[in-house]
Design an enzyme around this catalytic site. Structure first.
Site, mmCIF file in Angstrom:
data_model
loop_
_atom_site.group_PDB
_atom_site.id
_atom_site.type_symbol
_atom_site.label_atom_id
_atom_site.label_comp_id
_atom_site.label_asym_id
_atom_site.label_seq_id
_atom_site.Cartn_x
_atom_site.Cartn_y
_atom_site.Cartn_z
ATOM 1 N N GLU A 251 34.060 33.947 24.218
ATOM 2 C CA GLU A 251 33.572 33.929 24.455
ATOM 3 C C GLU A 251 34.066 35.548 25.192
ATOM 4 O OE1 GLU A 251 30.808 36.747 25.912
ATOM 5 O OE2 GLU A 251 30.590 35.209 27.802
ATOM 6 N N CYS A 285 29.688 41.989 29.351
ATOM 7 C CA CYS A 285 30.202 41.561 27.568
ATOM 8 C C CYS A 285 28.935 42.018 27.108
ATOM 9 C CB CYS A 285 30.437 40.042 27.370
ATOM 10 S SG CYS A 285 29.543 39.201 27.986
HETATM 11 P P1 NAD Z 1 42.889 41.626 30.198
HETATM 12 O O1 NAD Z 1 42.738 42.077 28.816
HETATM 13 O O2 NAD Z 1 44.920 41.732 30.348
HETATM 14 O O3 NAD Z 1 42.344 40.916 31.256
HETATM 15 C C1 NAD Z 1 41.109 40.526 31.116
HETATM 16 C C2 NAD Z 1 40.630 38.400 31.420
HETATM 17 O O4 NAD Z 1 41.800 37.673 30.550
HETATM 18 C C3 NAD Z 1 41.707 38.854 32.685
HETATM 19 O O5 NAD Z 1 40.270 37.898 33.592
HETATM 20 C C4 NAD Z 1 42.950 38.281 32.700
HETATM 21 O O6 NAD Z 1 43.607 37.745 33.610
HETATM 22 C C5 NAD Z 1 42.737 37.986 31.440
HETATM 23 N N1 NAD Z 1 43.948 37.384 30.798
HETATM 24 C C6 NAD Z 1 44.562 37.624 30.033
HETATM 25 N N2 NAD Z 1 46.027 38.150 29.456
HETATM 26 C C7 NAD Z 1 45.251 36.285 29.204
HETATM 27 C C8 NAD Z 1 46.286 35.242 28.986
HETATM 28 N N3 NAD Z 1 47.596 35.770 28.055
HETATM 29 N N4 NAD Z 1 46.162 33.937 28.910
HETATM 30 C C9 NAD Z 1 44.291 33.779 29.850
HETATM 31 N N5 NAD Z 1 44.324 35.046 30.290
HETATM 32 C C10 NAD Z 1 44.415 35.499 30.449
HETATM 33 O O7 NAD Z 1 42.586 42.501 30.495
HETATM 34 P P2 NAD Z 1 41.171 43.290 31.677
HETATM 35 O O8 NAD Z 1 41.742 44.529 31.993
HETATM 36 O O9 NAD Z 1 41.130 42.497 32.905
HETATM 37 O O10 NAD Z 1 39.402 44.104 31.414
HETATM 38 C C11 NAD Z 1 40.110 44.059 30.095
HETATM 39 C C12 NAD Z 1 38.658 44.181 28.835
HETATM 40 O O11 NAD Z 1 38.552 42.790 29.100
HETATM 41 C C13 NAD Z 1 37.786 44.732 29.225
HETATM 42 O O12 NAD Z 1 37.982 45.960 28.924
HETATM 43 C C14 NAD Z 1 36.839 43.287 28.545
HETATM 44 O O13 NAD Z 1 37.037 43.950 27.402
HETATM 45 C C15 NAD Z 1 37.789 42.281 28.519
HETATM 46 N N6 NAD Z 1 36.880 41.872 29.988
HETATM 47 C C16 NAD Z 1 36.224 41.394 29.090
HETATM 48 C C17 NAD Z 1 34.646 39.714 30.021
HETATM 49 C C18 NAD Z 1 33.843 39.645 29.507
HETATM 50 O O14 NAD Z 1 32.837 39.062 30.027
HETATM 51 N N7 NAD Z 1 33.631 39.328 27.661
HETATM 52 C C19 NAD Z 1 35.175 40.157 31.445
HETATM 53 C C20 NAD Z 1 36.106 41.192 31.570
HETATM 54 C C21 NAD Z 1 37.083 41.116 30.736
#
Ligand code: NAD
Length: 480
Positions: A251, A285
């Site tokens: 997702e 999202c």
């Molecule tokens: P990010 O992409 O680093 O992290 C997003 C989420 O993924 C966080 O919970 C993080 O802990 C997790 N994550 C990151 N790298 C991971 C890995 N290698 N393995 C497992 N989990 C991992 O960035 P962020 O600054 O936390 O969020 C920014 C972007 O993430 C947003 O711009 C958005 O696009 C996306 N996001 C999407 C949702 C959603 O509901 N689809 C929720 C939160 C963030």
């Protein structure tokens, strides 16, 4: 002083620290203050969690669907009883208004209820055989221990869909919950423990996300993974899951188009979409992002949208009057700054908002931007914040071209009084979900998921349960 607890791991039926007693600080996004600590799992903790999930799976899959349903219903009931405590923790750690946090907790209880019921109806089927003494059966079996990775924007909702569907199917689970908002998800896990799930069937870890996901996805005990987060990380994890032949649900990000046609109820559309756009400060999202408004009603829509936006009360989510809290972390404020500066460079008009606010905390003003060319960052990257981008369109085909321009395909919205236009736009937009003339996404009983770079698989509806089950075909001849 704060009434925010430190958060522990939960492995094999025990709440505990990680092997090295390492912790990470948790901040209140409304003040910037450190409010608590969350325990970090080391490799040995992850190994114990994976092994516990394997043992927990053996017990839970052997528990009847009816007995599983009773435990889950009890968990849902406990969550409802604890709504005030859990919602308070969520607002402290995530920033969203208390009313939104309450709604999320109660919706979580409804999700558990629905999947618990659905687990009792995970029917297989009998297929007529080509010989009279043969029975052909399809039996639904749980896939096995699951690893789930969830983000900080909906600390409970993102977990509960995975957790409830996994448990209803008879799977055990290791949840890697968000380190930035750890306490409310831990309370979600606690209601299942208190309701009597067997040790090892539900495990909770925090720590280094990349280390945890690479360890658990590759682990032979884990049979499925489910991830919610950004498309970039989702693609990395999908390739890892592919390498190890693990089933997966993804997702990921979105960039939802909202198509407002000339014949729409413009006043209702503007009012409804403002509430939707700025819910959870746009960190959603399925947040409506690219507003495509047909030329005849463009100015009317923009005017009304701005009016409603300017009436929003922004502040600390614990204040009952507040409708939009701070952004969840300073990274989002930096991202808003970059996108707004880039929009200005591209000649866009900042109609309202467009700047940080408040002496402390991650506050950003609800922002409306018009005249943004498709080359601007905000028009191609997911803003994941309180930015509404509004542009006019001329014809139906123009709107569809713009709606489908990006690689995302999660949610879409449309407003029209014409049944024919509604039908045509629903068919034409490349999206996993579209809601027309109202907000109708996200109930447990309806599919929830995207296509294209927004991922695949569903986190709602009967499809979500199927994602945690393997069909087994049994062909049996009578012994004559
Ligand atoms: P990010 O992409 O680093 O992290 C997003 C989420 O993924 C966080 O919970 C993080 O802990 C997790 N994550 C990151 N790298 C991971 C890995 N290698 N393995 C497992 N989990 C991992 O960035 P962020 O600054 O936390 O969020 C920014 C972007 O993430 C947003 O711009 C958005 O696009 C996306 N996001 C999407 C949702 C959603 O509901 N689809 C929720 C939160 C963030």
């Amino acid at each position: 002083m704060t009434d925010y607890p430190d958060t522990a791991l939960h492995i094999d039926g025990h709440w505990r620290q990680g092997a090295h007693k390492r912790t990470l600080a948790v901040h209140n996004p409304a003040t910037g203050a450190v409010i608590g600590q969350v325990a970090c799992a080391e490799t040995t903790d992850l190994e114990e969690a994976a092994q516990a999930a394997e043992r927990g799976f053996a017990v839970w899959r052997g528990t009847s669907a009816f007995a599983r349903y009773k435990v889950m219903r009890q968990a849902a009931q406990l969550l409802r009883e604890r709504v005030e405590t859990v919602a308070h923790l969520m607002t402290l750690e995530q920033g969203k208004p208390l009313a939104e946090a309450r709604m999320e907790v109660l919706a979580g209880a409804d999700t558990i209820d629905w999947f618990s019921e659905e687990g009792r109806r995970a029917y297989g089927r009998v297929i007529p055989a080509r010989q009279s003494d043969v029975y052909q059966l399809v039996i639904q079996e749980p896939v096995g221990p699951v690893a789930a990775f969830t983000p900080w924007n909906f600390p409970i909702n993102q977990i509960v869909r995975k957790l409830a569907s996994a448990l209803a199917a008879g799977c055990s689970i290791v949840v890697k919950a968000p380190e930035e908002t750890p306490a409310s998800p831990a309370e979600l896990i606690r209601v299942f423990i208190d309701a009597g799930v067997p040790p090892g069937s539900v495990n909770l870890v925090y720590g280094d996300p990349a280390h945890i996901s690479s360890y658990l996805i590759a682990h032979p005990s884990i049979r499925k993974m489910s991830f919610t987060g950004s498309t970039a990380v989702g693609k990395q994890l999908a390739s890892l899951a592919g390498l190890h032949m693990k089933r997966m649900t993804m997702e990921l990000g979105g960039h939802a188009p909202v198509v407002v046609f000339n014949d729409a109820d413009v006043a209702l559309a503007a009012k409804t979409m403002v509430a939707s756009k700025f819910r959870n400060a746009g960190q959603v999202c399925v947040s409506p992002t690219r507003f495509l408004v047909q030329e005849e009603v463009f100015h009317e829509f923009v005017e009304q949208f701005i009016l409603h936006t300017q009436q929003l009360q922004v502040g600390n989510g614990l204040d009952a009057r507040v409708q939009m809290g701070p952004l969840a972390n300073p990274r989002r404020v930096a991202a808003m700054e970059d996108m707004v500066a880039d929009a200005q460079l591209h000649g866009a008009q900042i109609k309202t908002g467009g700047h940080a606010a408040g002496a402390a905390g991650n506050f950003w003003t609800p922002t409306v931007i018009t005249g943004l060319p498709s080359t601007a960052h905000a028009m191609t990257q997911e803003p994941f914040g309180p930015l509404a981008l509004i542009n006019p369109f001329a014809s139906f085909d123009d709107a569809v071209r713009e709606a489908n321009r990006l690689p995302f395909g999660l949610a879409a919205y449309a407003w029209t009084r014409s049944a024919r236009t509604a039908q045509r736009i629903a068919a034409a937009v490349e999206t996993g979900m579209i809601t027309i003339n109202h907000l109708g996404l996200g109930t447990p009983e309806t599919p929830f998921g995207g296509i294209k770079d927004s991922g695949y698989g569903s986190e709602g509806g009967s499809e979500a349960l199927q994602a945690y089950m393997n069909p087994k075909f049994v062909s049996q001849a009578g012994l004559l």
